[in-house]
Design a protein around this motif. Structure first.
Motif, mmCIF file in Angstrom:
data_model
loop_
_atom_site.group_PDB
_atom_site.id
_atom_site.type_symbol
_atom_site.label_atom_id
_atom_site.label_comp_id
_atom_site.label_asym_id
_atom_site.label_seq_id
_atom_site.Cartn_x
_atom_site.Cartn_y
_atom_site.Cartn_z
ATOM 1 N N THR A 1 -7.718 -1.480 1.507
ATOM 2 C CA THR A 1 -7.498 -0.065 1.791
ATOM 3 C C THR A 1 -6.341 0.477 0.967
ATOM 4 O O THR A 1 -6.438 1.568 0.390
ATOM 5 C CB THR A 1 -7.244 0.143 3.294
ATOM 6 O OG1 THR A 1 -8.331 -0.448 4.026
ATOM 7 C CG2 THR A 1 -7.161 1.620 3.649
ATOM 8 N N ALA A 2 -5.263 -0.290 0.869
ATOM 9 C CA ALA A 2 -4.109 0.123 0.062
ATOM 10 C C ALA A 2 -4.511 0.345 -1.384
ATOM 11 O O ALA A 2 -3.999 1.261 -2.046
ATOM 12 C CB ALA A 2 -2.999 -0.917 0.162
ATOM 13 N N GLU B 1 -5.581 3.957 -2.286
ATOM 14 C CA GLU B 1 -4.675 5.027 -1.873
ATOM 15 C C GLU B 1 -4.912 6.337 -2.615
ATOM 16 O O GLU B 1 -4.952 7.400 -1.996
ATOM 17 C CB GLU B 1 -3.211 4.607 -2.045
ATOM 18 C CG GLU B 1 -2.254 5.687 -1.607
ATOM 19 C CD GLU B 1 -0.797 5.287 -1.668
ATOM 20 O OE1 GLU B 1 0.032 6.210 -1.767
ATOM 21 O OE2 GLU B 1 -0.473 4.092 -1.603
ATOM 22 N N LEU C 1 -8.026 7.953 -1.284
ATOM 23 C CA LEU C 1 -7.851 8.350 0.109
ATOM 24 C C LEU C 1 -6.962 9.587 0.212
ATOM 25 O O LEU C 1 -7.186 10.451 1.070
ATOM 26 C CB LEU C 1 -7.281 7.196 0.927
ATOM 27 C CG LEU C 1 -8.171 5.953 1.012
ATOM 28 C CD1 LEU C 1 -7.476 4.847 1.794
ATOM 29 C CD2 LEU C 1 -9.530 6.265 1.598
ATOM 30 N N LYS C 2 -5.973 9.698 -0.665
ATOM 31 C CA LYS C 2 -5.146 10.910 -0.708
ATOM 32 C C LYS C 2 -6.002 12.134 -1.009
ATOM 33 O O LYS C 2 -5.793 13.206 -0.436
ATOM 34 C CB LYS C 2 -4.065 10.789 -1.789
ATOM 35 C CG LYS C 2 -2.840 10.070 -1.379
ATOM 36 C CD LYS C 2 -1.848 10.099 -2.545
ATOM 37 C CE LYS C 2 -0.503 9.609 -2.159
ATOM 38 N NZ LYS C 2 0.442 9.669 -3.289
ATOM 39 N N GLU D 1 1.998 13.678 1.124
ATOM 40 C CA GLU D 1 3.006 12.654 0.818
ATOM 41 C C GLU D 1 3.576 12.039 2.082
ATOM 42 O O GLU D 1 3.764 10.819 2.154
ATOM 43 C CB GLU D 1 4.110 13.222 -0.073
ATOM 44 C CG GLU D 1 3.660 13.467 -1.499
ATOM 45 C CD GLU D 1 2.965 12.259 -2.140
ATOM 46 O OE1 GLU D 1 3.499 11.119 -2.054
ATOM 47 O OE2 GLU D 1 1.876 12.452 -2.722
ATOM 48 N N PHE E 1 1.078 9.628 3.544
ATOM 49 C CA PHE E 1 0.883 8.392 2.782
ATOM 50 C C PHE E 1 2.132 7.532 2.701
ATOM 51 O O PHE E 1 2.031 6.340 2.399
ATOM 52 C CB PHE E 1 0.217 8.690 1.442
ATOM 53 C CG PHE E 1 -1.271 8.831 1.638
ATOM 54 C CD1 PHE E 1 -2.104 7.741 1.546
ATOM 55 C CD2 PHE E 1 -1.806 10.044 2.025
ATOM 56 C CE1 PHE E 1 -3.468 7.849 1.804
ATOM 57 C CE2 PHE E 1 -3.168 10.173 2.294
ATOM 58 C CZ PHE E 1 -3.996 9.074 2.176
ATOM 59 N N ARG E 2 3.287 8.075 3.047
ATOM 60 C CA ARG E 2 4.447 7.203 3.273
ATOM 61 C C ARG E 2 4.172 6.347 4.512
ATOM 62 O O ARG E 2 4.443 5.144 4.523
ATOM 63 C CB ARG E 2 5.724 8.019 3.444
ATOM 64 C CG ARG E 2 6.347 8.466 2.134
ATOM 65 C CD ARG E 2 7.764 8.994 2.314
ATOM 66 N NE ARG E 2 7.857 10.136 3.226
ATOM 67 C CZ ARG E 2 7.662 11.404 2.858
ATOM 68 N NH1 ARG E 2 7.388 11.713 1.598
ATOM 69 N NH2 ARG E 2 7.773 12.378 3.750
ATOM 70 N N PHE F 1 1.147 5.667 5.660
ATOM 71 C CA PHE F 1 -0.007 4.846 5.297
ATOM 72 C C PHE F 1 0.433 3.508 4.697
ATOM 73 O O PHE F 1 -0.116 2.456 5.029
ATOM 74 C CB PHE F 1 -0.875 5.632 4.301
ATOM 75 C CG PHE F 1 -1.944 4.846 3.617
ATOM 76 C CD1 PHE F 1 -3.167 4.629 4.215
ATOM 77 C CD2 PHE F 1 -1.732 4.332 2.340
ATOM 78 C CE1 PHE F 1 -4.165 3.915 3.573
ATOM 79 C CE2 PHE F 1 -2.723 3.624 1.685
ATOM 80 C CZ PHE F 1 -3.941 3.406 2.306
ATOM 81 N N ARG F 2 1.443 3.536 3.830
ATOM 82 C CA ARG F 2 1.882 2.316 3.135
ATOM 83 C C ARG F 2 2.401 1.254 4.095
ATOM 84 O O ARG F 2 2.266 0.067 3.827
ATOM 85 C CB ARG F 2 2.909 2.662 2.067
ATOM 86 C CG ARG F 2 2.292 3.451 0.939
ATOM 87 C CD ARG F 2 3.285 3.871 -0.144
ATOM 88 N NE ARG F 2 2.682 4.942 -0.918
ATOM 89 C CZ ARG F 2 3.126 6.192 -0.938
ATOM 90 N NH1 ARG F 2 4.211 6.543 -0.266
ATOM 91 N NH2 ARG F 2 2.496 7.101 -1.652
ATOM 92 N N VAL G 1 -0.999 0.038 6.574
ATOM 93 C CA VAL G 1 -1.954 -0.946 6.046
ATOM 94 C C VAL G 1 -1.437 -2.376 6.162
ATOM 95 O O VAL G 1 -2.215 -3.327 6.038
ATOM 96 C CB VAL G 1 -2.351 -0.643 4.578
ATOM 97 C CG1 VAL G 1 -3.114 0.665 4.477
ATOM 98 C CG2 VAL G 1 -1.158 -0.666 3.644
ATOM 99 N N TYR H 1 -9.082 4.808 9.921
ATOM 100 C CA TYR H 1 -8.313 3.573 10.018
ATOM 101 C C TYR H 1 -7.317 3.620 11.167
ATOM 102 O O TYR H 1 -6.981 4.685 11.676
ATOM 103 C CB TYR H 1 -7.608 3.244 8.710
ATOM 104 C CG TYR H 1 -6.619 4.261 8.193
ATOM 105 C CD1 TYR H 1 -5.316 4.318 8.680
ATOM 106 C CD2 TYR H 1 -6.979 5.148 7.186
ATOM 107 C CE1 TYR H 1 -4.407 5.234 8.175
ATOM 108 C CE2 TYR H 1 -6.080 6.066 6.674
ATOM 109 C CZ TYR H 1 -4.791 6.100 7.182
ATOM 110 O OH TYR H 1 -3.900 7.013 6.681
#
Length: 179
Positions: free
Chosen positions: A13-14, A17, A20-21, A41, A44-45, A47-48, A51, A72
């Motif tokens: 998944t990572a 990214e 997905l963004k 942003e 997704f911070r 998100f990191r 995952v 997810y």
């Protein structure tokens, strides 16, 4: 092309990214969300780190090589702060977490062009079908009528309201019992 749904682990998944963004950006730019680049942003911070969580799982919808949807989450830890964002009192038993009881569904989004084709329903089903958790919890904007209708159709019940982060709009907290 036919949309395919693929289960992915955190590392896989990572690796998606960037795509997905794009899904997030398109899906949440529209009303009632109106999210822009700073919101993407921020998401997704999170998100990191998401995952890399124990029990993380995702399903991603593809039309050929194009990512068109994502869903997810991961099990909530015993000391999760999710319940601390509630604006309504709820029974202590509802708030109790042990690291296995509740799967937190953190994102579910489909690009506008692929909506109303059952993609979200297929992703949701694939994500939750083999969970060992007793329930699934998510936050949803009450004015997101389409999302709310889907969640209710899938069996979610509203249990309260929350402000999930500073400056966020009010969200409905919804729970789906799996047992």
């Amino acid at each position: 092309m036919t949309v395919t749904i693929r289960p992915l682990d955190g590392k896989q998944t990572a690796g998606l990214e960037g795509q997905l963004k794009e899904v997030f950006s398109e899906a949440f730019a529209e009303p009632p969300y109106g999210e822009g680049p700073a919101d993407v942003e921020r998401a997704f911070r999170r998100f990191r780190s998401q995952v890399r969580r124990r029990g993380f799982r995702a399903v991603v919808a593809f039309d050929g090589d194009t990512v068109v949807g994502m869903a997810y989450g991961y099990p909530l830890s015993a000391n999760t702060g999710w319940w601390d964002t509630l604006t309504d009192p709820v029974p202590d038993d509802l708030r109790r977490e042990d690291g296995k009881r509740t799967f937190g569904l953190f994102e579910l989004a489909v690009r506008p062009k692929w909506r109303r084709q059952g993609v979200a329903t297929r992703m949701h089903h694939a994500l939750v079908e083999d969970l060992d958790n007793a329930r699934v919890m998510l936050n949803s904007r009450p004015e997101a009528k389409g999302a709310q209708a889907s969640y209710r159709a899938w069996g979610y019940q509203r249990v309260g309201s929350a402000i999930p982060w500073e400056g966020a709009a009010r969200h409905d907290v919804m729970v789906l019992d799996l047992l």
